[in-house]
Scaffold this motif. Structure first.
Motif, mmCIF file in Angstrom:
data_model
loop_
_atom_site.group_PDB
_atom_site.id
_atom_site.type_symbol
_atom_site.label_atom_id
_atom_site.label_comp_id
_atom_site.label_asym_id
_atom_site.label_seq_id
_atom_site.Cartn_x
_atom_site.Cartn_y
_atom_site.Cartn_z
ATOM 1 N N PHE A 1 85.340 -12.899 28.443
ATOM 2 C CA PHE A 1 84.099 -12.879 27.616
ATOM 3 C C PHE A 1 83.587 -14.004 27.024
ATOM 4 O O PHE A 1 84.786 -15.102 27.023
ATOM 5 C CB PHE A 1 84.378 -11.935 26.457
ATOM 6 N N TYR A 2 82.547 -14.362 26.440
ATOM 7 C CA TYR A 2 82.366 -15.406 25.727
ATOM 8 C C TYR A 2 81.491 -14.614 24.474
ATOM 9 O O TYR A 2 80.903 -13.674 24.468
ATOM 10 C CB TYR A 2 81.301 -16.614 26.277
ATOM 11 N N THR A 3 82.012 -15.286 23.384
ATOM 12 C CA THR A 3 81.553 -14.580 22.142
ATOM 13 C C THR A 3 80.121 -14.628 21.646
ATOM 14 O O THR A 3 79.427 -15.799 21.635
ATOM 15 C CB THR A 3 82.449 -15.223 20.972
ATOM 16 N N GLY A 4 79.376 -13.494 21.446
ATOM 17 C CA GLY A 4 78.150 -13.811 21.217
ATOM 18 C C GLY A 4 77.760 -13.360 19.606
ATOM 19 O O GLY A 4 78.742 -13.304 19.043
ATOM 20 N N ARG A 5 76.504 -13.319 19.242
ATOM 21 C CA ARG A 5 76.165 -13.307 18.036
ATOM 22 C C ARG A 5 76.354 -11.866 17.503
ATOM 23 O O ARG A 5 77.065 -11.740 16.457
ATOM 24 C CB ARG A 5 74.618 -13.587 17.612
ATOM 25 N N THR A 6 76.099 -10.664 18.262
ATOM 26 C CA THR A 6 76.075 -9.319 18.005
ATOM 27 C C THR A 6 77.277 -8.768 18.965
ATOM 28 O O THR A 6 78.151 -7.989 18.204
ATOM 29 C CB THR A 6 74.974 -8.951 17.741
ATOM 30 N N LEU A 7 76.911 -9.003 19.949
ATOM 31 C CA LEU A 7 77.801 -8.567 21.148
ATOM 32 C C LEU A 7 78.412 -9.702 21.862
ATOM 33 O O LEU A 7 77.689 -10.578 22.272
ATOM 34 C CB LEU A 7 77.138 -7.584 22.108
ATOM 35 N N ASP A 8 79.600 -9.673 22.239
ATOM 36 C CA ASP A 8 80.148 -10.473 23.363
ATOM 37 C C ASP A 8 79.553 -10.144 24.695
ATOM 38 O O ASP A 8 79.027 -9.093 24.935
ATOM 39 C CB ASP A 8 81.718 -10.476 23.313
ATOM 40 N N VAL A 9 79.554 -11.178 25.695
ATOM 41 C CA VAL A 9 78.949 -11.156 26.963
ATOM 42 C C VAL A 9 80.299 -11.327 28.044
ATOM 43 O O VAL A 9 80.910 -12.225 27.863
ATOM 44 C CB VAL A 9 77.972 -12.188 27.085
ATOM 45 N N ILE A 10 80.045 -10.463 28.932
ATOM 46 C CA ILE A 10 81.102 -10.405 29.829
ATOM 47 C C ILE A 10 80.518 -11.756 31.099
ATOM 48 O O ILE A 10 79.610 -11.510 31.578
ATOM 49 C CB ILE A 10 81.160 -9.270 30.790
ATOM 50 N N THR A 11 81.568 -12.373 31.370
ATOM 51 C CA THR A 11 81.237 -13.520 32.472
ATOM 52 C C THR A 11 81.986 -13.133 33.635
ATOM 53 O O THR A 11 81.454 -13.603 34.516
ATOM 54 C CB THR A 11 81.525 -14.912 31.821
ATOM 55 N N GLN A 12 83.125 -12.804 33.697
ATOM 56 C CA GLN A 12 83.990 -12.585 35.142
ATOM 57 C C GLN A 12 84.799 -11.099 34.998
ATOM 58 O O GLN A 12 85.133 -10.947 33.833
ATOM 59 C CB GLN A 12 84.879 -13.702 35.094
ATOM 60 N N VAL A 13 84.940 -10.784 35.860
ATOM 61 C CA VAL A 13 85.533 -9.449 36.058
ATOM 62 C C VAL A 13 86.568 -9.467 37.303
ATOM 63 O O VAL A 13 85.890 -9.592 38.332
ATOM 64 C CB VAL A 13 84.720 -8.161 35.993
ATOM 65 N N GLN A 14 87.839 -9.028 37.318
ATOM 66 C CA GLN A 14 88.487 -8.873 38.373
ATOM 67 C C GLN A 14 89.253 -7.636 38.276
ATOM 68 O O GLN A 14 89.796 -7.067 37.234
ATOM 69 C CB GLN A 14 89.435 -10.008 38.491
#
Length: 259
Positions: free
Chosen positions: A61-74
């Protein structure tokens, strides 16, 4: 931009905008995490199948202002493949995911034991070696212990007098002795209390020898206790199919009305 990584189970997905979804995880180190999977509803997305309910994943994840954002999934375990093709296992799995979602209410608060309980329960459902109803009830009674609501089965819930006791009170938190017995307490069979104790302690050989009547009565008491502590109904529990046990949402209501 702050990146972090964790392993988790996908509990729930919600649509966001035209192509995104909000994914709710219970994770190993960060507890509940809600994060956006951008573009995941597009047919070209490579993340779509990896962030469905029951998926056990390693996610960045990377930290967003309100919700974090998924960048990679395994994918670690694709539990859904062994659960979704059987209605009994699927409905039991949905009840497990909803319970985990309710019990990890605070985002970012570590819930390692709950995470491990969810992983173990879903693995047991996917393997198909145990009765899904027993797997669900074992998860629910152990999840209550994680939350500090462990029902008293072998001793009085009020005075701690050693049992066995014949009365059971949802409001008191379990079995009660004759001196502490509130009016309107239920009187489950001794086999039912033995089954509940076996599910608490992981004595599967005892649990699997139990009769349909004991499983039905135990399921009703466990569900009523859970919903009493949560102070709300779980939408998935009345849909759980219990083959050979004939349990339904009415069992939950009847157990609760006995109080």
């Amino acid at each position: 931009m702050s990146l972090y990584r964790d392993t988790g189970i996908v509990l729930r997905v919600q649509k966001l905008g035209e192509a995104d979804r909000i994914i709710t995880f219970v994770t190993q180190r960060h507890g509940k995490v809600r994060a956006v999977a951008k573009g995941v509803r597009r047919t070209t997305s490579r993340l779509g199948a990896r962030v469905e309910p029951f998926a056990h994943v390693d996610v960045q994840f990377y930290t967003g202002r309100t919700l974090d954002v998924i960048t990679q999934v395994q994918t670690i375990d694709a539990f859904g493949a062994g659960i979704a093709n059987d209605y009994q296992r699927y409905t039991s799995g949905c009840a497990i995911l909803e319970t985990a979602d309710r019990m990890s209410a605070e985002e970012g608060e570590p819930v390692l034991r709950l995470y491990l309980l969810v992983v173990g329960a879903l693995r047991a459902l996917a393997d198909g070696e145990r009765d899904p109803s027993l797997v669900l009830d074992a998860f629910l009674i152990r999840a209550m212990a994680f939350a500090g609501w462990s029902p008293a089965v072998n001793e009085c819930a009020r005075c701690n007098d050693p049992g066995p006791h014949r009365s059971f009170s949802i409001q008191a938190g379990g079995a009660v002795c004759p001196r502490c017995r509130p009016a309107g307490s239920a009187a489950p069979a001794q086999e039912t209390l033995e089954l509940m104790s076996a599910l608490q302690l992981g004595h599967w050989e005892v649990a699997e020898r139990s009769t349909g009547n004991a499983r039905r009565e135990g399921s009703g008491l466990i569900a009523a206790l859970l919903q009493w502590h949560l102070e709300r109904q779980l939408r998935s529990l009345p849909l759980v199919e219990r083959k050979g046990v004939q349990a339904s949402g009415s069992d939950v209501r009847s157990a609760g009305s006995a109080q």
